[in-house]
Motif scaffolding. Structure first.
Motif, PDB file in Angstrom:
ATOM      1  N   LEU A  18      10.921   4.745  -0.341  1.00 10.99           N
ATOM      2  CA  LEU A  18      10.668   5.929  -1.157  1.00 10.99           C
ATOM      3  C   LEU A  18      10.454   5.538  -2.606  1.00 10.99           C
ATOM      4  O   LEU A  18       9.640   6.140  -3.309  1.00 10.99           O
ATOM      5  CB  LEU A  18      11.848   6.902  -1.066  1.00 10.99           C
ATOM      6  CG  LEU A  18      11.934   7.718   0.204  1.00 10.99           C
ATOM      7  CD1 LEU A  18      13.077   8.698   0.103  1.00 10.99           C
ATOM      8  CD2 LEU A  18      10.648   8.465   0.446  1.00 10.99           C
ATOM      9  N   ILE A  19      11.191   4.497  -3.046  1.00  9.05           N
ATOM     10  CA  ILE A  19      11.009   4.065  -4.428  1.00  9.05           C
ATOM     11  C   ILE A  19       9.600   3.523  -4.614  1.00  9.05           C
ATOM     12  O   ILE A  19       8.935   3.810  -5.611  1.00  9.05           O
ATOM     13  CB  ILE A  19      12.083   3.024  -4.796  1.00  9.05           C
ATOM     14  CG1 ILE A  19      13.456   3.707  -4.779  1.00  9.05           C
ATOM     15  CG2 ILE A  19      11.829   2.432  -6.159  1.00  9.05           C
ATOM     16  CD1 ILE A  19      14.609   2.775  -4.900  1.00  9.05           C
ATOM     17  N   LEU A  20       9.115   2.796  -3.594  1.00 11.72           N
ATOM     18  CA  LEU A  20       7.739   2.318  -3.662  1.00 11.72           C
ATOM     19  C   LEU A  20       6.777   3.499  -3.684  1.00 11.72           C
ATOM     20  O   LEU A  20       5.832   3.549  -4.474  1.00 11.72           O
ATOM     21  CB  LEU A  20       7.446   1.412  -2.470  1.00 11.72           C
ATOM     22  CG  LEU A  20       6.033   0.845  -2.452  1.00 11.72           C
ATOM     23  CD1 LEU A  20       5.840  -0.106  -3.605  1.00 11.72           C
ATOM     24  CD2 LEU A  20       5.743   0.155  -1.144  1.00 11.72           C
ATOM     25  N   PRO A  62       2.182  -0.764  -8.090  1.00 12.98           N
ATOM     26  CA  PRO A  62       2.587  -2.113  -7.669  1.00 12.98           C
ATOM     27  C   PRO A  62       1.710  -2.614  -6.521  1.00 12.98           C
ATOM     28  O   PRO A  62       1.581  -1.932  -5.511  1.00 12.98           O
ATOM     29  CB  PRO A  62       4.043  -1.932  -7.236  1.00 12.98           C
ATOM     30  CG  PRO A  62       4.233  -0.478  -7.071  1.00 12.98           C
ATOM     31  CD  PRO A  62       3.274   0.201  -7.970  1.00 12.98           C
ATOM     32  N   ASN A  63       1.075  -3.739  -6.699  1.00 18.19           N
ATOM     33  CA  ASN A  63       0.205  -4.261  -5.632  1.00 18.19           C
ATOM     34  C   ASN A  63       0.262  -5.778  -5.568  1.00 18.19           C
ATOM     35  O   ASN A  63      -0.591  -6.399  -4.989  1.00 18.19           O
ATOM     36  CB  ASN A  63      -1.233  -3.798  -5.851  1.00 18.19           C
ATOM     37  CG  ASN A  63      -1.841  -4.386  -7.097  1.00 18.19           C
ATOM     38  OD1 ASN A  63      -1.117  -4.925  -7.921  1.00 18.19           O
ATOM     39  ND2 ASN A  63      -3.133  -4.282  -7.237  1.00 18.19           N
ATOM     40  N   ARG A  64       1.297  -6.398  -6.156  1.00 17.99           N
ATOM     41  CA  ARG A  64       1.313  -7.859  -6.201  1.00 17.99           C
ATOM     42  C   ARG A  64       2.119  -8.450  -5.056  1.00 17.99           C
ATOM     43  O   ARG A  64       1.787  -9.498  -4.549  1.00 17.99           O
ATOM     44  CB  ARG A  64       1.911  -8.334  -7.526  1.00 17.99           C
ATOM     45  CG  ARG A  64       1.118  -7.955  -8.727  1.00 17.99           C
ATOM     46  CD  ARG A  64      -0.123  -8.789  -8.815  1.00 17.99           C
ATOM     47  NE  ARG A  64      -1.276  -7.922  -8.996  1.00 17.99           N
ATOM     48  CZ  ARG A  64      -2.478  -8.364  -9.308  1.00 17.99           C
ATOM     49  NH1 ARG A  64      -2.689  -9.638  -9.493  1.00 17.99           N
ATOM     50  NH2 ARG A  64      -3.494  -7.540  -9.416  1.00 17.99           N
ATOM     51  N   LYS A  80       4.051   4.479  -6.462  1.00 18.37           N
ATOM     52  CA  LYS A  80       2.633   4.655  -6.109  1.00 18.37           C
ATOM     53  C   LYS A  80       2.166   6.052  -6.511  1.00 18.37           C
ATOM     54  O   LYS A  80       1.078   6.215  -7.068  1.00 18.37           O
ATOM     55  CB  LYS A  80       2.458   4.456  -4.596  1.00 18.37           C
ATOM     56  CG  LYS A  80       2.455   3.005  -4.170  1.00 18.37           C
ATOM     57  CD  LYS A  80       1.118   2.374  -4.442  1.00 18.37           C
ATOM     58  CE  LYS A  80       1.067   0.958  -3.882  1.00 18.37           C
ATOM     59  NZ  LYS A  80      -0.124   0.243  -4.327  1.00 18.37           N
ATOM     60  N   THR A  81       3.016   7.074  -6.227  1.00 18.21           N
ATOM     61  CA  THR A  81       2.643   8.445  -6.576  1.00 18.21           C
ATOM     62  C   THR A  81       2.446   8.555  -8.082  1.00 18.21           C
ATOM     63  O   THR A  81       1.459   9.141  -8.550  1.00 18.21           O
ATOM     64  CB  THR A  81       3.753   9.419  -6.147  1.00 18.21           C
ATOM     65  OG1 THR A  81       4.166   9.084  -4.839  1.00 18.21           O
ATOM     66  CG2 THR A  81       3.263  10.840  -6.184  1.00 18.21           C
ATOM     67  N   ALA A  82       3.384   7.950  -8.833  1.00 25.13           N
ATOM     68  CA  ALA A  82       3.266   7.986 -10.291  1.00 25.13           C
ATOM     69  C   ALA A  82       1.942   7.386 -10.725  1.00 25.13           C
ATOM     70  O   ALA A  82       1.232   7.943 -11.570  1.00 25.13           O
ATOM     71  CB  ALA A  82       4.424   7.227 -10.910  1.00 25.13           C
ATOM     72  N   SER A  83       1.598   6.271 -10.095  1.00 22.15           N
ATOM     73  CA  SER A  83       0.371   5.615 -10.538  1.00 22.15           C
ATOM     74  C   SER A  83      -0.862   6.425 -10.130  1.00 22.15           C
ATOM     75  O   SER A  83      -1.835   6.483 -10.875  1.00 22.15           O
ATOM     76  CB  SER A  83       0.297   4.210  -9.969  1.00 22.15           C
ATOM     77  OG  SER A  83       0.373   4.263  -8.575  1.00 22.15           O
ATOM     78  N   TRP A  84      -0.803   7.092  -8.979  1.00 30.35           N
ATOM     79  CA  TRP A  84      -1.954   7.923  -8.595  1.00 30.35           C
ATOM     80  C   TRP A  84      -2.110   9.093  -9.561  1.00 30.35           C
ATOM     81  O   TRP A  84      -3.213   9.426  -9.976  1.00 30.35           O
ATOM     82  CB  TRP A  84      -1.792   8.449  -7.166  1.00 30.35           C
ATOM     83  CG  TRP A  84      -1.806   7.378  -6.140  1.00 30.35           C
ATOM     84  CD1 TRP A  84      -2.485   6.201  -6.216  1.00 30.35           C
ATOM     85  CD2 TRP A  84      -1.104   7.362  -4.898  1.00 30.35           C
ATOM     86  NE1 TRP A  84      -2.232   5.449  -5.102  1.00 30.35           N
ATOM     87  CE2 TRP A  84      -1.396   6.140  -4.274  1.00 30.35           C
ATOM     88  CE3 TRP A  84      -0.266   8.250  -4.247  1.00 30.35           C
ATOM     89  CZ2 TRP A  84      -0.879   5.788  -3.033  1.00 30.35           C
ATOM     90  CZ3 TRP A  84       0.244   7.921  -3.013  1.00 30.35           C
ATOM     91  CH2 TRP A  84      -0.053   6.697  -2.422  1.00 30.35           C
ATOM     92  N   VAL A  85      -0.960   9.692  -9.932  1.00 27.98           N
ATOM     93  CA  VAL A  85      -1.031  10.820 -10.851  1.00 27.98           C
ATOM     94  C   VAL A  85      -1.578  10.364 -12.192  1.00 27.98           C
ATOM     95  O   VAL A  85      -2.373  11.051 -12.831  1.00 27.98           O
ATOM     96  CB  VAL A  85       0.363  11.459 -11.012  1.00 27.98           C
ATOM     97  CG1 VAL A  85       0.374  12.468 -12.130  1.00 27.98           C
ATOM     98  CG2 VAL A  85       0.791  12.137  -9.726  1.00 27.98           C
TER      99      VAL A  85
END
Lengths: 208, 476
Positions: B28-30, B45-47, B34-39
């Motif tokens: 859920l933290i991931l 995070p993708n590394r 991800k949701t934050a970055s989409w918004v």
């Protein structure tokens, strides 16, 4: 090796099956009871007001656990909501009323200690006498397994047979709540009167 | 050992459910990041691993390796106790979630040589289970072949029982969850106080005020559902939503109680201390709020508790308003999904697979609600404190009281007569409830026009140079 494994799992099954209900109940009883008692002692001995409140919280939690063991689930949940939840306000009061130093401590006078101990002793003796007079016979009138206290019966009793005491206590609580709100409201802050345009322009001249 | 788990199914359910919930927290933290970055139109995070899927493991390792810092003047006992208390409370509250209805099992047990075959058979019924009918006892005579015993005589007992596919079935499930979750605030308050830091303590005090205010509408909105069904058991509430109105619309409470659902959703947002209700941690004003002084695994426990608490409250939301494990329309094709054993109680199933599918459905709905949490968090700005209080005391509490009145009246006039145990929301009652909802909404909008304007909280200082003084512009 296989025989050994078979034997181990068999004996494990037997042990686990025997240990199931009664031992679990006993272990949980001693766990909750000792938690309550230890926390009560901590509460009395602690001098820090917040720690005292936290100890009270654990005492109440232990009692709630005992209620669960007795299948009085509704009582246990209400204990959690009302008493354990209400301790929060106690902590906040304790912190806000003694806010002069963050770790203010109780320093009772000798008179206070004597009065407190004597009152506690009287209450304790009364409790012992009450228990002695109405000693329940343990284990004889155990309720049949699966018998629970249905919540709807409780509700019907509260709103049926005991309607008047129930309503009276609700009205009392309401009165207390209104009184508290009235006291807390206090006097209104009087807003500074809005300045008229002429005063504003005078002010503007003075400041510019 | 297998037999042991057959007789104590709740142990294995408890292990799996807790493992699953705590494992989900990491992901859920991931999802949150991800949701934050989409918004925010980023990638996120993708590394670590493909699509950043191993990021939670990296985060966990980082938490373990961080310095476990404690301020010198902190209250040592309470500082450590606070995160523990919070996580314990959240973990306990998972116990009453109704994951998969009831599982009916028929077992044949060898009771050869027992003096009372019936009692011996009954002793194999799980303590959490209920026996269905009487055990059937069968004597199998010894087979002999030319005087030689081929198979000894045996006594077989066939016993049928059902057990709830959840950790503990309490008849006061909803009340239990409310009571236990109300203890989670102690973690925040004690953590904030024990840190001996004014920012932490301010955060704790804010959290308390918020909690005390939002518990009331939360309880009242749950009470609406409880009154509709006449039970506090989450499993039963779910079971009574498993039907259809007009064979098409699933009889979920979200359709009959939309206002209550919205209020419940707002209250569980406040309960979770998340934006727009995150005044307790509020980075811009209070550094980190109650967990300013926490680091390493103690901080991780706070974090874990926040997300696990989200899972619990979302699961309660699903159980109360979205029919729990009910998979709509699919059970028209595959009737076994909704019972098939007892027509009056669709939660009973004889198949373990069905139980697992239901659990999966329940969990999927829960994650969908959690996604709403994240969506809201990254979309809405934080409330001011007076706005927060006004929302609770001037909007949610009066509206939830009105909804309680409406529900009570509808249940009184349209409630199903007869056997209370099988009370469901009929079509007529559903229509009445929807009308009641519209009436409450219209009444609220009408009354809000008549109410006096909210008091001005920011006192306008009418001096020159203040942004409230228009003449300053003219004078400047």
């Amino acid at each position: 090796m296989r025989l050994f494994l078979q034997l181990t799992t068999d004996s494990m099954t037997v042990i686990l099956a025997q240990t199931s209900t009664e031992l679990t109940t006993a272990v949980l009883f001693y766990l909750f009871a000792s938690m309550s008692a230890a926390a009560a002692v901590w509460m009395v001995l602690s001098r820090n007001i917040v720690r005292t409140a936290v100890a009270l919280l654990f005492t109440l939690l232990g009692v709630a656990g005992l209620y669960f063991l007795l299948d009085a689930e509704f009582l246990a949940a209400v204990q959690l909501v009302v008493y354990a939840g209400g301790t929060l306000i106690l902590i906040i009061f304790g912190v806000m009323l003694t806010s002069k130093s963050p770790y203010s401590k109780f320093e009772p006078k000798l008179v206070e200690v004597i009065v407190a101990v004597s009152v506690a002793a009287v209450l304790f003796v009364a409790l012992l006498m009450a228990i002695n007079n109405s000693m329940p016979t343990f284990g004889t009138d155990a309720q049949p397994a699966g018998a629970r206290y249905p919540v709807d019966l409780l509700g019907q009793a509260l709103l049926g047979d005991y309607l008047v005491p129930f309503e009276l206590s609700s009205v009392l609580l309401l009165v207390v709540m209104i009184g508290a709100a009235y006291l807390a409201k206090g006097r209104k802050h009087e807003a500074p009167p809005a300045l008229t345009t002429s005063e504003l322009s005078r002010q503007a001249k003075r400041w510019s | 050992m297998i037999e042991f788990f057959q007789e104590h199914p709740w142990i294995i359910i408890a292990l799996v459910a807790h493992g699953a919930v705590l494992g989900t927290v990491a992901y859920l933290i991931l999802l949150e990041r991800k949701t934050a970055s989409w918004v925010q139109d980023r990638i996120g995070p993708n590394r670590v691993g493909p699509w950043g899927l191993l990021q939670p493991i990296a985060d966990g390792l980082k938490f373990i390796l961080k310095e476990d810092y404690r301020p010198a003047s902190a209250d040592k006992v309470l500082f450590s106790l606070a995160p523990c208390l919070m996580i314990i409370v959240i973990i306990i509250s998972i116990a009453v979630l109704p994951w998969g209805g009831e599982h009916q099992v028929t077992r044949t047990i060898d009771v050869t040589g027992q003096t009372d075959a019936r009692l011996a058979a009954i002793s194999h019924v799980p303590s959490v289970g209920v026996m269905v009918g009487e055990p059937k006892i069968e004597q199998i005579a010894a087979t002999t072949d030319a005087g030689e015993v081929m198979a000894p005589a045996r006594t077989l007992a066939t016993v049928t029982y059902r057990y709830p596919f959840q950790i503990a079935k309490l008849n006061i499930g909803v009340l239990f969850i409310l009571g236990v979750l109300s203890l989670a605030i102690y973690g925040v308050v004690l953590g904030g106080w024990a840190s001996n830091n004014k920012f932490s303590f301010l955060g704790a005090l804010r959290a308390t005020a918020q909690m005390v205010s939002y518990e009331i509408p939360l309880g009242l909105s749950v009470l609406c559902i409880v009154i509709m069904f006449g039970t506090l058991d989450l499993g039963e509430i779910v079971e009574k939503q498993v039907s259809y109105w007009g064979h098409v619309i699933p009889a979920w409470n979200v359709f009959t109680q939309p206002i209550t659902f919205l209020m419940f959703l707002i209250c569980i947002h406040a309960e979770a201390n998340r934006a727009p209700f995150d005044l307790a941690e509020c980075e811009q004003e209070l550094v980190g709020g109650y967990h300013t002084e926490y680091s390493s695994m103690r901080f991780a426990l706070f974090f874990l508790a926040e997300y696990a608490g989200m899972i619990t409250t979302s699961a309660v939301c699903v159980a109360l308003f979205f029919g729990g494990w009910h998979i709509p329309w699919l059970d028209k094709i595959w009737p076994a999904l909704s019972g098939g054993v007892d027509p009056t109680n669709p939660s009973i199933t004889t198949s373990l697979t069905v139980c697992l599918i239901r659990t999966f459905a329940f969990f999927t709905k829960t994650v969908a609600i959690i996604f709403i949490f994240m969506w809201v968090r990254w979309s809405l700005p934080r409330f001011r404190f007076d706005q927060l209080m006004m929302l609770a005391w001037r909007a949610l509490i009066p509206m939830s009281l009105a909804m309680l009145m409406v529900t009570t009246l509808v249940v009184y006039y349209f409630g199903t007569e007869g056997n209370r145990a099988y009370m469901r929301v009929g079509g007529k009652m559903a229509v009445a409830l929807m009308i009641g909802n519209v009436a409450v909404l219209a009444g609220t909008m009408f009354i809000s026009k008549l109410l006096p304007a909210p008091p001005e909280t920011n006192r306008r200082v009418r001096v020159i140079g203040s942004r409230f003084n228009r003449t300053s512009v003219a004078a400047g």
